[in-house]
Scaffold this active site. Structure first.
Site, PDB file in Angstrom:
ATOM      1  N   GLY A  12       0.916  -1.213  -0.006  1.00  0.00           N
ATOM      2  CA  GLY A  12      -0.096  -0.089   0.269  1.00  0.00           C
ATOM      3  C   GLY A  12       0.923   1.181  -0.049  1.00  0.00           C
ATOM      4  CG  ASP A  61      -5.328  -7.924  -4.134  1.00  0.00           C
ATOM      5  OD1 ASP A  61      -5.377  -7.823  -3.089  1.00  0.00           O
ATOM      6  OD2 ASP A  61      -6.478  -8.296  -4.709  1.00  0.00           O
ATOM      7  CB  VAL A  62      -1.752  -7.486   0.665  1.00  0.00           C
ATOM      8  CG1 VAL A  62      -0.699  -6.634   0.203  1.00  0.00           C
ATOM      9  CG2 VAL A  62      -2.883  -6.742   1.034  1.00  0.00           C
ATOM     10  CG  ASN A  88       0.966   1.393   4.630  1.00  0.00           C
ATOM     11  OD1 ASN A  88       0.520   2.067   5.807  1.00  0.00           O
ATOM     12  ND2 ASN A  88       0.503   1.604   3.540  1.00  0.00           N
ATOM     13  CB  SER A 140      -5.680   0.945  13.718  1.00  0.00           C
ATOM     14  OG  SER A 140      -6.828   2.006  14.070  1.00  0.00           O
ATOM     15  CE1 TYR A 153      -8.582   0.124   9.518  1.00  0.00           C
ATOM     16  CE2 TYR A 153      -8.799   0.872  11.635  1.00  0.00           C
ATOM     17  CZ  TYR A 153      -8.109   0.750  10.469  1.00  0.00           C
ATOM     18  OH  TYR A 153      -6.919   1.497  10.324  1.00  0.00           O
ATOM     19  CB  ALA A 155     -12.130  -8.095  14.155  1.00  0.00           C
ATOM     20  CE  LYS A 157      -5.490  -1.679  10.284  1.00  0.00           C
ATOM     21  NZ  LYS A 157      -4.126  -1.671   9.397  1.00  0.00           N
ATOM     22  CB  ILE A 186      -2.709   9.340  10.365  1.00  0.00           C
ATOM     23  CG1 ILE A 186      -2.284   8.534  11.606  1.00  0.00           C
ATOM     24  CG2 ILE A 186      -1.687  10.031   9.472  1.00  0.00           C
ATOM     25  CD1 ILE A 186      -1.443   9.265  12.766  1.00  0.00           C
TER      26      ILE A 186
HETATM   27  P1  NAP Z   1      -4.933   4.834   2.237  1.00  0.00           P
HETATM   28  O1  NAP Z   1      -4.409   6.189   1.810  1.00  0.00           O
HETATM   29  O2  NAP Z   1      -5.958   4.521   1.799  1.00  0.00           O
HETATM   30  O3  NAP Z   1      -3.928   4.231   1.646  1.00  0.00           O
HETATM   31  C1  NAP Z   1      -3.669   2.812   1.558  1.00  0.00           C
HETATM   32  C2  NAP Z   1      -2.930   2.038   0.389  1.00  0.00           C
HETATM   33  O4  NAP Z   1      -3.334   0.530   0.300  1.00  0.00           O
HETATM   34  C3  NAP Z   1      -3.546   2.896  -1.004  1.00  0.00           C
HETATM   35  O5  NAP Z   1      -2.617   3.096  -2.150  1.00  0.00           O
HETATM   36  C4  NAP Z   1      -4.494   1.659  -1.673  1.00  0.00           C
HETATM   37  O6  NAP Z   1      -4.589   1.420  -2.991  1.00  0.00           O
HETATM   38  C5  NAP Z   1      -3.775   0.158  -1.167  1.00  0.00           C
HETATM   39  N1  NAP Z   1      -4.608  -0.977  -1.026  1.00  0.00           N
HETATM   40  C6  NAP Z   1      -5.629  -1.066  -0.749  1.00  0.00           C
HETATM   41  N2  NAP Z   1      -5.838  -2.393  -0.892  1.00  0.00           N
HETATM   42  C7  NAP Z   1      -5.131  -3.193  -1.103  1.00  0.00           C
HETATM   43  C8  NAP Z   1      -4.420  -4.405  -1.539  1.00  0.00           C
HETATM   44  N3  NAP Z   1      -5.567  -5.362  -1.448  1.00  0.00           N
HETATM   45  N4  NAP Z   1      -3.294  -4.663  -1.760  1.00  0.00           N
HETATM   46  C9  NAP Z   1      -2.378  -3.839  -2.025  1.00  0.00           C
HETATM   47  N5  NAP Z   1      -2.441  -2.300  -1.556  1.00  0.00           N
HETATM   48  C10 NAP Z   1      -3.632  -2.206  -1.234  1.00  0.00           C
HETATM   49  O7  NAP Z   1      -4.543   4.795   3.822  1.00  0.00           O
HETATM   50  P2  NAP Z   1      -3.954   5.318   4.784  1.00  0.00           P
HETATM   51  O8  NAP Z   1      -4.647   5.986   5.644  1.00  0.00           O
HETATM   52  O9  NAP Z   1      -2.583   5.693   4.361  1.00  0.00           O
HETATM   53  O10 NAP Z   1      -3.705   3.751   5.695  1.00  0.00           O
HETATM   54  C11 NAP Z   1      -2.472   2.969   5.877  1.00  0.00           C
HETATM   55  C12 NAP Z   1      -2.393   2.072   6.730  1.00  0.00           C
HETATM   56  O11 NAP Z   1      -2.304   2.558   8.059  1.00  0.00           O
HETATM   57  C13 NAP Z   1      -3.760   1.212   6.889  1.00  0.00           C
HETATM   58  O12 NAP Z   1      -3.223  -0.182   6.998  1.00  0.00           O
HETATM   59  C14 NAP Z   1      -4.630   1.752   7.837  1.00  0.00           C
HETATM   60  O13 NAP Z   1      -5.585   0.845   8.323  1.00  0.00           O
HETATM   61  C15 NAP Z   1      -3.680   2.217   8.935  1.00  0.00           C
HETATM   62  N6  NAP Z   1      -4.124   3.520   9.742  1.00  0.00           N
HETATM   63  C16 NAP Z   1      -4.364   4.385   9.217  1.00  0.00           C
HETATM   64  C17 NAP Z   1      -4.928   5.612   9.937  1.00  0.00           C
HETATM   65  C18 NAP Z   1      -5.311   7.038   9.513  1.00  0.00           C
HETATM   66  O14 NAP Z   1      -5.853   7.838  10.444  1.00  0.00           O
HETATM   67  N7  NAP Z   1      -5.258   7.117   8.199  1.00  0.00           N
HETATM   68  C19 NAP Z   1      -4.987   5.229  11.416  1.00  0.00           C
HETATM   69  C20 NAP Z   1      -4.711   4.040  11.884  1.00  0.00           C
HETATM   70  C21 NAP Z   1      -4.228   3.099  11.055  1.00  0.00           C
HETATM   71  P3  NAP Z   1      -6.312   2.064  -3.457  1.00  0.00           P
HETATM   72  O15 NAP Z   1      -6.229   3.425  -3.065  1.00  0.00           O
HETATM   73  O16 NAP Z   1      -6.050   1.786  -4.851  1.00  0.00           O
HETATM   74  O17 NAP Z   1      -7.230   1.125  -2.821  1.00  0.00           O
END
Ligand code: NAP
Length: 245
Positions: A12, A61-62, A88, A140, A153, A155, A157, A186
Site C-alpha cells: 500500500g 494485491d495483498v 501497511n 491502529s 476493522y 478485529a 487490527k 492520521i
Molecule cells: P490509504 O490512504 O487508503 O492508502 C492505502 C493504500 O493501500 C492505497 O494505495 C490502496 O490502494 C492500497 N491498497 C488497498 N487495498 C490493497 C490491496 N489489497 N493490496 C495492496 N494495496 C492495497 O490509507 P492510509 O490512511 O494511508 O492507511 C495506511 C495504513 O494505516 C492502513 O493499514 C490503515 O488501516 C492504517 N491506519 C490509518 C490511520 C489513519 O488515520 N489514516 C489510522 C490508523 C491506522 P487504492 O487506493 O487503490 O485502494
C-alpha cells in the site's frame, strides 16, 4: 546512510502513510519497492520518489496469495532479497454490526489481516536465509479502544497485534524482529472521507489537540527498522497524540 544496501517492501506504498514510509526509507538510502494494488499508482509514486534514490514499483494485491507469491518472487529475483517489510496496506468498510454484511467483513479481514499473513510468510522465507530482517505491521488505535462502526476493522487490527507477537517469538532467534505501529487519527485519504462532525468529535479525544501526520507514523516505522531497535521485538509503538495510553 542508515539504510544503504537495504531492500524495503512497503505494501500500500503508493499513497497516504505508505507513501510517507516509502519516502522516508528512500531518503535513508534504501532501495524501496512500492507495492500496491494499483500498478499505475505504484509507478507514479516510485517515479516521484526516484529523485531521492532507488525505487521500484510492483503490483501486489495483498489479499491474493497468487499475487503476493508472484510479487515476492519478482522482488527476490530483481532486487536480491528483502531486508525490511512494512505491512501497511489496509482498507475500511464501516458500518454498525447490524448493517455490516459478510462482504464488508471479508474484504477488510482479507486485506488487513490475511494480507499481513501472506506477505510476512513470503518475506520470512527470504529473511530466514539472510538471518536478518525487520517486519513492521501497521495496526491502529482501534485495535485497543474499539470504535463503533468498525467491528471488521477493529478485529483485523487486533488480529495484527496477536500475529505480530507470535511471529516475533517464532523468529527472534533468527535475527528477525517483528513489531507493530498503531497510529491514532492520521490525516490521509482514508480519514478525509469521514464526516466533519465525526472528525471534530475525534479531535476532542486527542490530548495533543491535533491529528497526526503521515510523517509521524513513518518516523516510528523507521525507528523499528533501524539498528537502534535490534533488541525490540513483539512490541507496539502507539502514535496517537495521547488518544490511547
Ligand atoms: P490509504 O490512504 O487508503 O492508502 C492505502 C493504500 O493501500 C492505497 O494505495 C490502496 O490502494 C492500497 N491498497 C488497498 N487495498 C490493497 C490491496 N489489497 N493490496 C495492496 N494495496 C492495497 O490509507 P492510509 O490512511 O494511508 O492507511 C495506511 C495504513 O494505516 C492502513 O493499514 C490503515 O488501516 C492504517 N491506519 C490509518 C490511520 C489513519 O488515520 N489514516 C489510522 C490508523 C491506522 P487504492 O487506493 O487503490 O485502494
Amino acid at each position: 546512510m542508515e539504510f544503504d544496501d537495504r531492500i524495503v517492501v512497503v505494501t500500500g506504498g503508493a499513497q497516504g502513510i505508505g507513501r510517507s514510509i516509502s519516502e522516508a526509507f528512500v531518503r535513508g538510502g534504501a532501495s524501496v519497492v512500492v507495492a500496491d494494488i494499483s500498478l499505475d499508482a505504484a509507478r507514479e509514486t516510485a517515479a516521484e520518489l526516484e529523485i531521492f534514490g532507488r525505487t521500484r514499483a510492483v503490483q501486489m494485491d495483498v489479499s491474493q496469495s497468487g499475487s503476493v507469491v508472484e510479487a515476492f518472487k519478482r522482488i527476490k529475483t530483481e532486487c536480491g532479497g528483502v531486508d525490511i517489510l512494512v505491512n501497511n496496506a489496509g482498507i475500511t468498510r464501516d458500518g454498525l454490526i447490524l448493517r455490516m454484511n459478510e462482504e464488508d467483513w471479508d474484504a477488510v479481514l482479507d486485506i488487513n489481516l490475511k494480507g499481513v499473513f501472506l506477505c510476512t510468510k513470503e518475506a520470512v522465507k527470504i529473511m530466514v536465509k539472510q538471518r536478518r530482517g525487520k517486519i513492521i505491521n501497521i495496526a491502529s488505535v482501534v485495535a485497543f479502544m474499539g470504535n463503533p462502526g468498525q467491528a471488521n476493522y477493529g478485529a483485523s487490527k487486533a488480529g495484527i497485534i496477536g500475529f505480530t507477537k507470535t511471529i516475533a517469538r517464532e523468529y527472534a532467534s533468527r535475527g528477525i524482529t517483528v513489531n507493530s505501529v498503531a497510529p491514532g487519527f492520521i490525516q490521509t485519504a482514508m480519514t478525509d472521507a469521514l464526516d466533519e462532525q465525526v472528525k471534530q468529535e475525534m479531535l476532542k479525544s486527542i490530548p495533543a489537540g491535533t491529528f497526526g501526520s503521515v510523517d509521524d507514523v513513518a518516523q516510528a516505522v523507521v525507528f523499528l527498522a533501524s539498528a537502534g531497535s535490534n533488541y525490540i521485538t513483539g512490541q507496539v509503538i502507539h502514535v496517537n497524540g495521547g488518544m490511547y495510553m
